[in-house]
Design an enzyme around this catalytic site. Structure first.
Site, PDB file in Angstrom:
ATOM      1  N   LYS A   1      -6.169   3.400   6.311  1.00 43.18           N
ATOM      2  CA  LYS A   1      -5.498   3.797   5.073  1.00 43.18           C
ATOM      3  C   LYS A   1      -5.376   5.308   4.912  1.00 43.18           C
ATOM      4  O   LYS A   1      -5.034   5.792   3.828  1.00 43.18           O
ATOM      5  CB  LYS A   1      -6.246   3.218   3.866  1.00 43.18           C
TER       6      LYS A   1
ATOM      7  N   ASP B   1      -3.831  -0.298  -5.633  1.00 43.47           N
ATOM      8  CA  ASP B   1      -2.418  -0.099  -5.299  1.00 43.47           C
ATOM      9  C   ASP B   1      -1.604  -1.386  -5.397  1.00 43.47           C
ATOM     10  O   ASP B   1      -0.395  -1.352  -5.596  1.00 43.47           O
ATOM     11  CB  ASP B   1      -2.282   0.508  -3.900  1.00 43.47           C
ATOM     12  N   HIS B   2      -2.263  -2.523  -5.248  1.00 47.07           N
ATOM     13  CA  HIS B   2      -1.601  -3.836  -5.329  1.00 47.07           C
ATOM     14  C   HIS B   2      -2.682  -4.900  -5.269  1.00 47.07           C
ATOM     15  O   HIS B   2      -3.854  -4.613  -5.000  1.00 47.07           O
ATOM     16  CB  HIS B   2      -0.603  -4.034  -4.177  1.00 47.07           C
TER      17      HIS B   2
ATOM     18  N   SER C   1       0.809  -1.217   0.000  1.00 48.70           N
ATOM     19  CA  SER C   1       0.000   0.000   0.000  1.00 48.70           C
ATOM     20  C   SER C   1       0.843   1.268   0.000  1.00 48.70           C
ATOM     21  O   SER C   1       0.517   2.244  -0.680  1.00 48.70           O
ATOM     22  CB  SER C   1      -0.943  -0.003   1.205  1.00 48.70           C
TER      23      SER C   1
ATOM     24  N   HIS D   1       0.074 -10.082   0.064  1.00 48.07           N
ATOM     25  CA  HIS D   1      -0.155  -9.393  -1.199  1.00 48.07           C
ATOM     26  C   HIS D   1       0.283 -10.277  -2.358  1.00 48.07           C
ATOM     27  O   HIS D   1       0.956 -11.292  -2.169  1.00 48.07           O
ATOM     28  CB  HIS D   1       0.626  -8.078  -1.232  1.00 48.07           C
TER      29      HIS D   1
ATOM     30  N   ARG E   1       1.481 -12.379   8.042  1.00 45.18           N
ATOM     31  CA  ARG E   1       0.520 -11.621   7.237  1.00 45.18           C
ATOM     32  C   ARG E   1       1.064 -11.375   5.838  1.00 45.18           C
ATOM     33  O   ARG E   1       0.386 -11.626   4.847  1.00 45.18           O
ATOM     34  CB  ARG E   1       0.207 -10.309   7.949  1.00 45.18           C
TER      35      ARG E   1
ATOM     36  N   ARG F   1       9.342   0.773   6.945  1.00 46.66           N
ATOM     37  CA  ARG F   1       8.070   1.444   6.666  1.00 46.66           C
ATOM     38  C   ARG F   1       7.555   2.068   7.948  1.00 46.66           C
ATOM     39  O   ARG F   1       7.658   1.467   9.017  1.00 46.66           O
ATOM     40  CB  ARG F   1       7.071   0.440   6.092  1.00 46.66           C
ATOM     41  N   ASN F   2       6.966   3.243   7.850  1.00 49.93           N
ATOM     42  CA  ASN F   2       6.710   4.009   9.069  1.00 49.93           C
ATOM     43  C   ASN F   2       5.357   3.773   9.713  1.00 49.93           C
ATOM     44  O   ASN F   2       5.226   3.885  10.931  1.00 49.93           O
ATOM     45  CB  ASN F   2       6.877   5.507   8.790  1.00 49.93           C
TER      46      ASN F   2
ATOM     47  N   HIS G   1       7.407  -4.370   5.295  1.00 45.45           N
ATOM     48  CA  HIS G   1       7.758  -3.471   6.398  1.00 45.45           C
ATOM     49  C   HIS G   1       9.220  -3.590   6.798  1.00 45.45           C
ATOM     50  O   HIS G   1       9.766  -2.679   7.424  1.00 45.45           O
ATOM     51  CB  HIS G   1       6.886  -3.762   7.621  1.00 45.45           C
TER      52      HIS G   1
END
Length: 496
Positions: free
Chosen positions: A317, A425-426, A62, A444, A150, A252-253, A121
């Site tokens: 999101k 987005d994916h 995402s 994903h 996940r 990733r934040n 991530h």
């Protein structure tokens, strides 16, 4: 010629699937979607790998998807950038400062990060490299493992813990706590979850096991998979001290912020905190790989024209249609309004596959009717967030919910004379089961994603492309010149 107002709908996790029995998008009841893809101009966009600035073969996500859509160019993503630079990390000035501070105070390093090779991530190889470097300076490393389950299979942690144990066997490092990402990486303000992970890391409170493998076995025996493992203290670990340093290895934040914020707020004595990147402009911690500024994103171009724009999404999101879509900018551009709709308070979204899509649409339709926004960007999270649960029936309900919302948005756009664009987005919900492993598929995919234009002026056709081509296409529809910073291409051909 004046251009059209545009409503850009980003369907999170809505990939082009095979149409097989485990494709929730194909299997769901979607009358609007079926009509749109058969009657409107449509093409497919690449949303993974090198086409979005990731390593070849790496699935999209995402963050990357929204950056690519909003910035109109292929942006070198953190995963690929760090892969290229990680072998020189022992020379990194910020890491050396971090090490010197620990040495001067006689402390230890606490390393916190997601343990997997998912690449969304974090990457386990990055963590292992940094452990080797820091222990090489004579510093003890306590590792606070966050289990994935996940972006990788739900019961795969044994492999990753085994790899880590093999790596640290002869190093001055040990696993101190283990927690599922459900607790340690919440981003929806469920602070009770974050607190359980924080208490284990900072104060060594919570269930205790003799080893990480033992803790994992207990969790599996209780029917709890990796993502949901209750934060557990390992061995004799007894918590943090003010003299210690803390290093976050996620790049990733969005799923770091709550745990990091809790640490900074509740344990201010620990002042030596380092991240793989700058997670937030408001949380000023040092970063190994500082951000690179992105100029002339779609939002900036719209703002420079003196036009108004709207970003709307639910909590899960919201950062994606704002921070990521704007290329890592936290503050809104002039003329940019933002609406956040709270995500439902459920433990997992298969319990409420509708999420907050209806509430988003209620607010969105009202704003479209006002005709005050030249560009409106909305994210529907359902296909992704419910897809991550691996629950096929819930994913079908999620997709049907989004379909009914899209129909309402379409009618509002038509009445307002706006063009409606639909993309993703994916991929995710188009693959809900892994036949090879005989288990639910929660990650994903590398699928292409759809790109549909509804209610456009004139006879147009669309070429296939990449996510970075969406912003130039939006500008084309709005009759706004594309800046040279954007290297994507409009996908529109006007048929005279």
């Amino acid at each position: 010629m004046s251009g059209s107002n545009v409503v850009l709908c980003i369907l999170d996790g809505w990939g082009n699937g095979s149409g097989g029995r485990y494709d929730a998008i194909h299997a769901a009841y979607t009358p609007f979607w079926d009509t749109a893809v058969s009657c409107c101009p449509m093409s497919s966009l690449s949303a993974s790998g090198t086409d979005v600035g990731l390593p070849s073969g790496q699935v999209g996500n995402s963050e990357v998807g929204h950056i690519s859509i909003g910035c109109g160019r292929i942006v070198l993503q953190d995963l690929l950038r760090i892969n290229l630079e990680i072998n020189e990390v022992h020379k990194n000035p910020k890491l050396l400062d971090f090490v010197r501070d620990i040495q001067a105070k006689g402390g230890v390093c606490h390393m916190i990060g997601l343990l997997s090779d998912g690449g969304v991530h974090s990457l386990q190889a990055h963590m292992e490299t940094i452990i080797e470097v820091i222990t090489g300076f004579g510093i003890k490393v306590f590792i606070h493992v966050i289990l994935d389950g996940r972006d990788v299979p739900p019961r795969s942690a044994e492999k990753y813990i085994g790899m880590l144990n093999a790596k640290i066997e002869h190093l001055n490092a040990e696993i101190a706590t283990v927690a599922g990402r459900y607790y340690a990486m919440d981003r929806d303000n469920r602070l009770d979850r974050t607190c359980k992970a924080y208490d284990a890391i900072a104060y060594a409170t919570g269930p205790r096991s003799g080893s990480a493998m033992e803790a994992l076995e207990k969790s599996y025996n209780s029917g709890v998979t990796d993502e949901f493992m209750v934060p557990t203290v390992i061995g004799d670990y007894d918590g943090m001290g003010a003299e210690d340093g803390v290093l976050f290895t996620n790049f990733r934040n969005d799923r770091v912020l709550q745990l990091l914020g809790m640490l900074l707020h509740r344990f201010p004595e620990v002042s030596n905190v380092l991240g793989m990147r700058q997670y937030s402009e408001k949380m000023r911690i040092a970063s190994l790989f500082p951000p690179r500024e992105i100029h002339r994103s779609l939002g900036e171009v719209i703002s420079e024209r003196g036009l108004k724009q709207l970003r709307i999404a639910e909590t899960e999101k919201f950062a994606h249609v704002t921070f990521f879509f704007n290329g890592g900018r936290e503050e809104p551009f002039t003329g940019e309004d933002r609406i956040i709709i709270p995500s439902p308070d459920v433990s997992t979204y298969d319990l409420k596959p509708e999420m907050s899509a209806v509430e988003i649409t209620d607010s969105l339709v009202e704003r479209i009717n006002s005709q005050q926004y030249a560009l409106t960007v909305v994210n529907y999270a359902n296909a992704d967030m419910v897809g991550h649960t691996g629950n096929m029936e819930a994913a079908k309900k999620a997709v049907t919910t989004v379909d009914s919302c899209l129909q309402r948005v379409f009618y509002a756009a038509v009445n307002a004379g706006a063009v409606m664009l639909i993309t993703a987005d994916h991929g995710n919900a188009e693959k809900m089961f892994d036949v090879q492993n005989d288990s639910p598929f929660t990650a994903h995919t590398s699928s292409m994603v759809p790109f549909v234009v509804c209610n456009a002026d004139g006879d147009i056709s669309l070429s296939d492309g990449r996510l970075c081509d969406v912003a130039p296409t939006v500008l084309d529809l709005m009759n706004i010149p594309q800046p040279s910073d954007m290297t994507g291409c409009s996908l529109i051909t006007r048929n005279s």
